[in-house]
Design a protein around this motif. Structure first.
Motif, PDB file in Angstrom:
ATOM      1  N   ASN A 130     121.800  53.202  23.223  1.00  0.00           N
ATOM      2  CA  ASN A 130     121.796  51.739  23.155  1.00  0.00           C
ATOM      3  C   ASN A 130     120.702  51.119  22.310  1.00  0.00           C
ATOM      4  OD1 ASN A 130     123.904  51.932  24.956  1.00  0.00           O
ATOM      5  ND2 ASN A 130     122.729  51.315  26.745  1.00  0.00           N
ATOM      6  N   LEU A 131     119.674  51.890  21.956  1.00  0.00           N
ATOM      7  CA  LEU A 131     118.549  51.331  21.210  1.00  0.00           C
ATOM      8  C   LEU A 131     118.422  52.002  19.850  1.00  0.00           C
ATOM      9  CD1 LEU A 131     115.757  51.264  23.970  1.00  0.00           C
ATOM     10  CD2 LEU A 131     117.185  49.352  23.217  1.00  0.00           C
ATOM     11  N   ALA A 132     117.974  51.235  18.857  1.00  0.00           N
ATOM     12  CA  ALA A 132     117.628  51.830  17.571  1.00  0.00           C
ATOM     13  C   ALA A 132     116.455  52.781  17.776  1.00  0.00           C
ATOM     14  CB  ALA A 132     117.264  50.736  16.569  1.00  0.00           C
ATOM     15  N   GLN A 133     116.368  53.778  16.918  1.00  0.00           N
ATOM     16  CA  GLN A 133     115.338  54.807  17.070  1.00  0.00           C
ATOM     17  C   GLN A 133     113.932  54.214  17.085  1.00  0.00           C
ATOM     18  OE1 GLN A 133     115.792  58.140  17.649  1.00  0.00           O
ATOM     19  NE2 GLN A 133     113.568  58.247  17.892  1.00  0.00           N
ATOM     20  N   VAL A 134     113.723  53.139  16.332  1.00  0.00           N
ATOM     21  CA  VAL A 134     112.385  52.555  16.224  1.00  0.00           C
ATOM     22  C   VAL A 134     111.853  52.124  17.591  1.00  0.00           C
ATOM     23  CG1 VAL A 134     113.221  50.202  15.728  1.00  0.00           C
ATOM     24  CG2 VAL A 134     110.961  50.918  14.936  1.00  0.00           C
ATOM     25  N   TRP A 135     112.748  51.610  18.468  1.00  0.00           N
ATOM     26  CA  TRP A 135     112.306  51.162  19.790  1.00  0.00           C
ATOM     27  C   TRP A 135     111.929  52.354  20.671  1.00  0.00           C
ATOM     28  CZ3 TRP A 135     111.012  46.329  20.288  1.00  0.00           C
ATOM     29  CH2 TRP A 135     111.621  45.373  19.468  1.00  0.00           C
ATOM     30  N   LYS A 136     112.630  53.470  20.503  1.00  0.00           N
ATOM     31  CA  LYS A 136     112.274  54.681  21.252  1.00  0.00           C
ATOM     32  C   LYS A 136     110.954  55.262  20.738  1.00  0.00           C
ATOM     33  CE  LYS A 136     116.438  56.035  20.325  1.00  0.00           C
ATOM     34  NZ  LYS A 136     117.612  56.912  20.095  1.00  0.00           N
ATOM     35  N   ASP A 137     110.762  55.178  19.413  1.00  0.00           N
ATOM     36  CA  ASP A 137     109.508  55.664  18.834  1.00  0.00           C
ATOM     37  C   ASP A 137     108.320  54.874  19.369  1.00  0.00           C
ATOM     38  OD1 ASP A 137     110.943  57.511  17.379  1.00  0.00           O
ATOM     39  OD2 ASP A 137     110.897  56.354  15.511  1.00  0.00           O
ATOM     40  N   TYR A 138     108.476  53.556  19.467  1.00  0.00           N
ATOM     41  CA  TYR A 138     107.377  52.729  19.969  1.00  0.00           C
ATOM     42  C   TYR A 138     107.096  52.997  21.446  1.00  0.00           C
ATOM     43  CZ  TYR A 138     107.159  49.948  15.679  1.00  0.00           C
ATOM     44  OH  TYR A 138     106.994  49.532  14.380  1.00  0.00           O
ATOM     45  N   GLY A 139     108.084  53.482  22.168  1.00  0.00           N
ATOM     46  CA  GLY A 139     107.886  53.799  23.579  1.00  0.00           C
ATOM     47  C   GLY A 139     107.413  55.222  23.820  1.00  0.00           C
ATOM     48  N   ASP A 374     123.900  30.216  23.620  1.00  0.00           N
ATOM     49  CA  ASP A 374     124.122  29.287  22.507  1.00  0.00           C
ATOM     50  C   ASP A 374     124.184  30.067  21.198  1.00  0.00           C
ATOM     51  OD1 ASP A 374     121.319  29.139  21.063  1.00  0.00           O
ATOM     52  OD2 ASP A 374     120.883  28.962  23.198  1.00  0.00           O
ATOM     53  N   ASP A 375     124.756  29.445  20.194  1.00  0.00           N
ATOM     54  CA  ASP A 375     124.996  30.124  18.921  1.00  0.00           C
ATOM     55  C   ASP A 375     123.701  30.509  18.210  1.00  0.00           C
ATOM     56  OD1 ASP A 375     127.715  29.929  19.292  1.00  0.00           O
ATOM     57  OD2 ASP A 375     127.953  28.122  18.067  1.00  0.00           O
ATOM     58  N   THR A 376     122.671  29.677  18.326  1.00  0.00           N
ATOM     59  CA  THR A 376     121.418  29.948  17.633  1.00  0.00           C
ATOM     60  C   THR A 376     120.734  31.188  18.212  1.00  0.00           C
ATOM     61  OG1 THR A 376     121.125  27.610  17.097  1.00  0.00           O
ATOM     62  CG2 THR A 376     119.165  29.000  17.018  1.00  0.00           C
ATOM     63  N   THR A 377     120.645  31.268  19.532  1.00  0.00           N
ATOM     64  CA  THR A 377     120.058  32.454  20.164  1.00  0.00           C
ATOM     65  C   THR A 377     120.900  33.682  19.857  1.00  0.00           C
ATOM     66  OG1 THR A 377     119.253  31.048  21.953  1.00  0.00           O
ATOM     67  CG2 THR A 377     119.215  33.421  22.326  1.00  0.00           C
ATOM     68  N   ARG A 378     122.204  33.499  19.863  1.00  0.00           N
ATOM     69  CA  ARG A 378     123.112  34.607  19.557  1.00  0.00           C
ATOM     70  C   ARG A 378     122.862  35.127  18.135  1.00  0.00           C
ATOM     71  NH1 ARG A 378     127.437  31.932  20.613  1.00  0.00           N
ATOM     72  NH2 ARG A 378     127.176  32.360  22.840  1.00  0.00           N
ATOM     73  N   ALA A 379     122.696  34.217  17.192  1.00  0.00           N
ATOM     74  CA  ALA A 379     122.453  34.616  15.800  1.00  0.00           C
ATOM     75  C   ALA A 379     121.110  35.332  15.663  1.00  0.00           C
ATOM     76  CB  ALA A 379     122.494  33.392  14.890  1.00  0.00           C
ATOM     77  N   THR A 380     120.105  34.859  16.397  1.00  0.00           N
ATOM     78  CA  THR A 380     118.790  35.498  16.357  1.00  0.00           C
ATOM     79  C   THR A 380     118.862  36.912  16.920  1.00  0.00           C
ATOM     80  OG1 THR A 380     117.878  33.298  16.809  1.00  0.00           O
ATOM     81  CG2 THR A 380     116.361  35.127  16.878  1.00  0.00           C
ATOM     82  N   ALA A 381     119.559  37.057  18.037  1.00  0.00           N
ATOM     83  CA  ALA A 381     119.700  38.376  18.661  1.00  0.00           C
ATOM     84  C   ALA A 381     120.448  39.341  17.744  1.00  0.00           C
ATOM     85  CB  ALA A 381     120.424  38.240  19.995  1.00  0.00           C
ATOM     86  N   GLU A 382     121.515  38.855  17.132  1.00  0.00           N
ATOM     87  CA  GLU A 382     122.293  39.710  16.237  1.00  0.00           C
ATOM     88  C   GLU A 382     121.465  40.126  15.024  1.00  0.00           C
ATOM     89  OE1 GLU A 382     125.717  37.130  15.728  1.00  0.00           O
ATOM     90  OE2 GLU A 382     126.927  38.430  17.016  1.00  0.00           O
ATOM     91  N   SER A 383     120.623  39.218  14.521  1.00  0.00           N
ATOM     92  CA  SER A 383     119.750  39.536  13.389  1.00  0.00           C
ATOM     93  C   SER A 383     118.767  40.640  13.758  1.00  0.00           C
ATOM     94  CB  SER A 383     118.998  38.277  12.949  1.00  0.00           C
ATOM     95  OG  SER A 383     118.001  38.584  11.996  1.00  0.00           O
ATOM     96  N   LEU A 384     118.210  40.562  14.963  1.00  0.00           N
ATOM     97  CA  LEU A 384     117.251  41.573  15.419  1.00  0.00           C
ATOM     98  C   LEU A 384     117.924  42.932  15.546  1.00  0.00           C
ATOM     99  CD1 LEU A 384     114.349  42.069  16.586  1.00  0.00           C
ATOM    100  CD2 LEU A 384     115.370  41.715  18.835  1.00  0.00           C
ATOM    101  N   VAL A 385     119.093  42.979  16.162  1.00  0.00           N
ATOM    102  CA  VAL A 385     119.804  44.245  16.349  1.00  0.00           C
ATOM    103  C   VAL A 385     120.259  44.805  15.008  1.00  0.00           C
ATOM    104  CG1 VAL A 385     121.879  45.283  17.310  1.00  0.00           C
ATOM    105  CG2 VAL A 385     120.500  43.762  18.723  1.00  0.00           C
ATOM    106  N   ARG A 386     120.729  43.924  14.129  1.00  0.00           N
ATOM    107  CA  ARG A 386     121.221  44.352  12.813  1.00  0.00           C
ATOM    108  C   ARG A 386     120.113  44.986  11.974  1.00  0.00           C
ATOM    109  NH1 ARG A 386     123.690  39.962  11.920  1.00  0.00           N
ATOM    110  NH2 ARG A 386     122.065  38.922  10.728  1.00  0.00           N
TER     111      ARG A 386
END
Length: 442
Positions: A130-139, A374-386
């Motif tokens: 579920n997580l990108a490798q970078v988040w596992k590396d930081y943990g 809301d759409d703005t938070t959704r767009a921010t979240a998608e940008s982070l995951v992308r």
């Protein structure tokens, strides 16, 4: 860095999300940990910095865990100094079971002290999917996975007033030079470009980090964060020079440097979205939107918008993030239930509870974007995951607190001094190196 609390309308209750979760599992969706009341009668103590709406919404996640397992939870506020709080609790024989750690440097410190239990195989497996490798590396510290990143911040967002842009006849800029040009056009129309929260040194570190990541690239960013590259390096001087171009321009900084140094973070948001605007833009993380909405009644996506922090020169647009990692303490009284909580936090279902409540971004790529309110938070979240593995963790949060996280000292103070007088980037770089060398040595 301590991020501010934001408040948003609750659109999904914990019980509703839990019902959807159990239904999805029954229909053959991705299962989380086995359901049931196997932890009835047990209590998990969870410590974290969150207060206000952040604490309230995290408790919705804990309530969902209780409904799923039968375990009760007890949330204990740590105050901003998590390290001191946890150290004193361990010494007193009253350690919490789980700690939500807001700084990477603190997670690494805890691991170095031998305070942490490695995450369970189930947590690691779920996080691996579920997580990108970078988040596992930081943990991970010394090849052992200790910290599950549950809550994230997107710190590469520039927020602006659409009405100010419309009045000045400007559009969202596509690169850093264009952003400064847009800012000067805003100023010509009667409103300075940026409200800069110079009274809070952490905001200035975020400015630097976005410029540095774009201009110098991720490899040097990683080396500077680890202090294997000195702050006297030419790349640091170049980034300070770029930042200084903004700091020294009174068209770009509302109130000039002295005004900025009297402006804290909440006031910087108010200067753009409050009843008497004093600037057209404010740079900071996704949490700006929550304040604009909840404190000043702005409609996200309508009269409060953001654009990605633009690339500098030929560099790519940066994605700087922060986050809170869940860890299990060895000295906690209920390690089994604590591990079970982290297994739950690793699932998209747990993240969806807080996503629906607001004031939250998840690094979990399996969280349904529809979970956000809301759409703005959704767009921010998608940008982070992308952004995936190109995300870089807040550099000051990776540093020893004496350098990257102390008011009136280290990087915070030196960048405030640079805001006051940005005429000598090379001298500032030398001062930063001296402060970093001392902090990393200790």
């Amino acid at each position: 860095m301590r991020r501010p609390t934001t408040t948003r309308r609750t659109v999904t209750t914990a019980s509703a999300v839990l019902a959807l979760t159990l239904g999805a599992t029954a229909c053959g969706g991705s299962p989380g940990p086995a359901s049931g009341k196997e932890l009835s009668g047990q209590t998990v103590t969870v410590a974290g910095v969150w207060t206000g709406s952040e604490q309230k919404n995290f408790k919705k996640v804990l309530d969902a865990f209780t409904e799923k397992t039968g375990a009760k939870t007890d949330f204990v506020p740590t105050g901003d100094n998590v390290s001191t709080f946890v150290g004193s609790k361990i010494e007193g024989g009253n350690a919490p079971d789980v700690v939500m750690v807001p700084q990477l440097g603190v997670l690494q410190q805890f691991a170095g002290e031998g305070w942490l239990a490695p995450l369970s195989q189930q947590t690691a497996t779920t996080a691996g999917a579920n997580l990108a490798q970078v988040w596992k590396d930081y943990g991970t510290v010394d090849k052992t996975y200790y910290g599950l990143y549950f809550k994230a911040a997107h710190k590469s967002t520039v927020w602006y007033s659409p009405s100010a842009f419309e009045q000045a006849g400007v559009a969202e800029p596509k690169n850093y030079a264009e952003m400064l040009k847009t800012g000067r056009t805003l100023a010509d129309s009667g409103l300075p470009a940026f409200s800069v929260a110079g009274e809070d040194g952490w905001t200035l570190t975020d400015w630097f980090e976005n410029i540095y990541l774009s201009q110098a690239g991720p490899e040097k960013y990683d080396r500077l964060a680890a202090h294997t590259l000195p702050w006297t390096d030419a790349s640091v001087v170049a980034a300070l020079t770029t930042l200084g171009e903004l700091f020294k321009d009174k068209q770009l900084v509302a109130g000039g440097s002295e005004g900025a140094l009297r402006t804290d973070f909440p006031a910087s948001v108010e200067q753009v979205f409050g009843p008497a605007p004093k600037a057209g833009m404010v740079y900071e993380g996704d949490f700006v939107g929550g304040i604009a909405k909840d404190e000043f009644g702005r409609s996200l996506g309508k009269d409060a918008k953001f654009f990605p922090f633009p690339g500098v020169g030929n560099g790519k647009a940066p994605v700087v993030s922060g986050g809170d990692a869940a860890v299990v303490l060895k000295d906690g009284k209920n390690q089994k239930a604590a591990m079970r909580l982290l297994e739950f936090l690793a699932t998209p279902e747990a993240a969806s509870v807080w996503a629906g409540a607001g004031g939250f971004l998840s690094p979990n790529k399996e969280v349904d974007p529809a979970s956000y309110g809301d759409d703005t938070t959704r767009a921010t979240a998608e940008s982070l995951v992308r952004a995936g593995d190109s995300v870089r963790f807040d550099m000051s949060d990776q540093a020893p607190a004496a350098f990257g996280g102390t008011k009136g000292a280290g990087e915070w103070k030196l960048l405030q001094d640079f805001l006051r007088d940005p005429s000598d980037p090379k001298a500032t770089a030398a001062k930063l190196e001296a402060a970093a060398a001392k902090a990393y040595r200790n």
